[in-house]
Design a protein around this motif. Sequence first.
Motif, PDB file in Angstrom:
ATOM      1  N   UNK A 491       0.832  -1.199   0.000  1.00 10.56           N
ATOM      2  CA  UNK A 491       0.000   0.000   0.000  1.00 10.56           C
ATOM      3  C   UNK A 491       0.868   1.251   0.000  1.00 10.56           C
ATOM      4  N   UNK A 492       0.238   2.384  -0.310  1.00  9.55           N
ATOM      5  CA  UNK A 492       0.903   3.682  -0.324  1.00  9.55           C
ATOM      6  C   UNK A 492       0.686   4.338   1.035  1.00  9.55           C
ATOM      7  N   UNK A 493       1.777   4.689   1.712  1.00  2.35           N
ATOM      8  CA  UNK A 493       1.673   5.256   3.052  1.00  2.35           C
ATOM      9  C   UNK A 493       0.893   6.566   3.042  1.00  2.35           C
ATOM     10  N   UNK A 494       1.080   7.388   2.011  1.00  3.91           N
ATOM     11  CA  UNK A 494       0.350   8.655   1.945  1.00  3.91           C
ATOM     12  C   UNK A 494      -1.155   8.421   1.854  1.00  3.91           C
ATOM     13  N   UNK A 495      -1.561   7.430   1.059  1.00  2.00           N
ATOM     14  CA  UNK A 495      -2.979   7.102   0.969  1.00  2.00           C
ATOM     15  C   UNK A 495      -3.492   6.557   2.303  1.00  2.00           C
TER      16      UNK A 495
END
Length: 535
Positions: A491-495
């Motif tokens: 997953x994308x940490x920012x998301x």
Amino acid sequence: MSQSWTEMPKVPRKTASLGERDAGFHGTTPYTAADSTIDTLAGYQPENRAVDSEILPGRDKVTARARDLVRNNGWATGAIAKEVDSVIGANFRPLLKPDWRALGLSAEWAREFKEQVEALWRVYADDPRHFADTTRSQSVPQMFATAYRSYLIEGEALALVNWRRTRPTKTTMRLVDTDLLSNPMDMADGERLRGGVEITRDGISRAYHFRQGHRNASYAQSADAMRWKRVAREGRYGRPQVLHFFDKQRDGQTRGISRLAPIVEKLKMEDHYSRVELQAAVINAVLAAFIKSPMGPEVIDEFFGEEGDGSGFLNYQAARSDFYKDRKGLSLGGARVQTLYPNDEIGMVNTARPAAQFADFESAVLRHIASGLGISYEQLASDWSKTNYSSARAAMIEIWRGFTARRTSFAHGFCQPFFMAWLEEMVIDGHLKLPQGAPDFYAFWPAYARSKWIGPGKGFVDPVKEAQAAAMRVSLSLSTLEEEAAELTGTDYAENMAQIQAEIAAMPENALHPMQESFAKLLGPAVYQQDTPED
């Protein structure tokens, strides 16, 4: 008298007997591998050839066999599916990291640019209308998965970057069957044209020649099968037009070879052996018992003597047939007792199938196949019965290292050029605005498009232990939350943070989100001791 330092002492050497030399105990060259007189290597005389001379003549046959195995062999099908799912997965996407230092811009601009680009990419790549696909059949992640599958089976991934003016986004991808890349008119390979690829003096692939119809397609016209189109590798300003990815193993290599090539023979032999064992087991299950006649060769010879007409044998068979016809037997206490013709016996088929050594032999073969594919035996066979946590963890680390290397290589060689072509359109069409005084886009194209590609996470063997280990790596500055999120869960940490902020805002009053608890709790009581709050 002292010996001069220039005089080397002579070391006595034992002369090998003829029998010893014949047995291969003494070589005739410094390297045993180069000795042609050793019995075990006497018939092993491979040649040194140019890499394309090794690959191109037999490439079509290797590809055909690899495709057949993937179609019909369960182990090959499962191995290919597992690697595609692990390396590419369902949502392979770029995590933009523009090199703002090289561009001379600010980190704040890089953060805003990243968010804009990734938002536009999601709309483009995941569009259910599939406008990114020239054939409008797949999304971008699905095309990447198909291309990687082609790379595994056929040794290379091939695609065209098209421009379709009627699409909302004009940049599209067309996956190409590798069989279509060939020399015009099937001419022989030469110094500057090999396997359908034009090569410059520096060894650069300058252009590609594509057959317009498959030569073995039943529906294709002969004219299409014998027409070729030349497509340059790059267009104006260096825009990619042909995406061609393969593992380059030696200098001068033009085309790829199937990843299954080293194990095709092992897979086919294992498949044949399994079929034979299965057929034997089925036959044994169907033919469980039989009736043995007491008649031997001597009796039959009497029936068919020089003067006999065989009527005695025919009468005997007719009598046995009448006896067994509609024979129900006797019943004794509810159990059926079958009566036999005089002197007949019941024979039983030996049902010792599969062979006792079948499981061990199959495991040994599958370990060889798994090693050739770069995965573990447990992954290939889905057999975790003899694996503990430590060995499973060690296998995952080893295999994941290979998956990560192949993911990075495929992303840089196939996915990133397509992403750069799409980003070029976004900039030149005004969907993305560069700041005042920003460097020229084409001069710093790689810096604007610099990305890390995210695929599926490696998963967990023990979720608690691995979450604690991830927290400790971050706390010791050995890793970042962004890297841990990408590696463990894909997953994308920012998301993730944006979603968590929305969840915190939606929490009921006086309710705490789990993220609001102390991060150090994940480190466990041995590292962090929580103080009891005072009343």
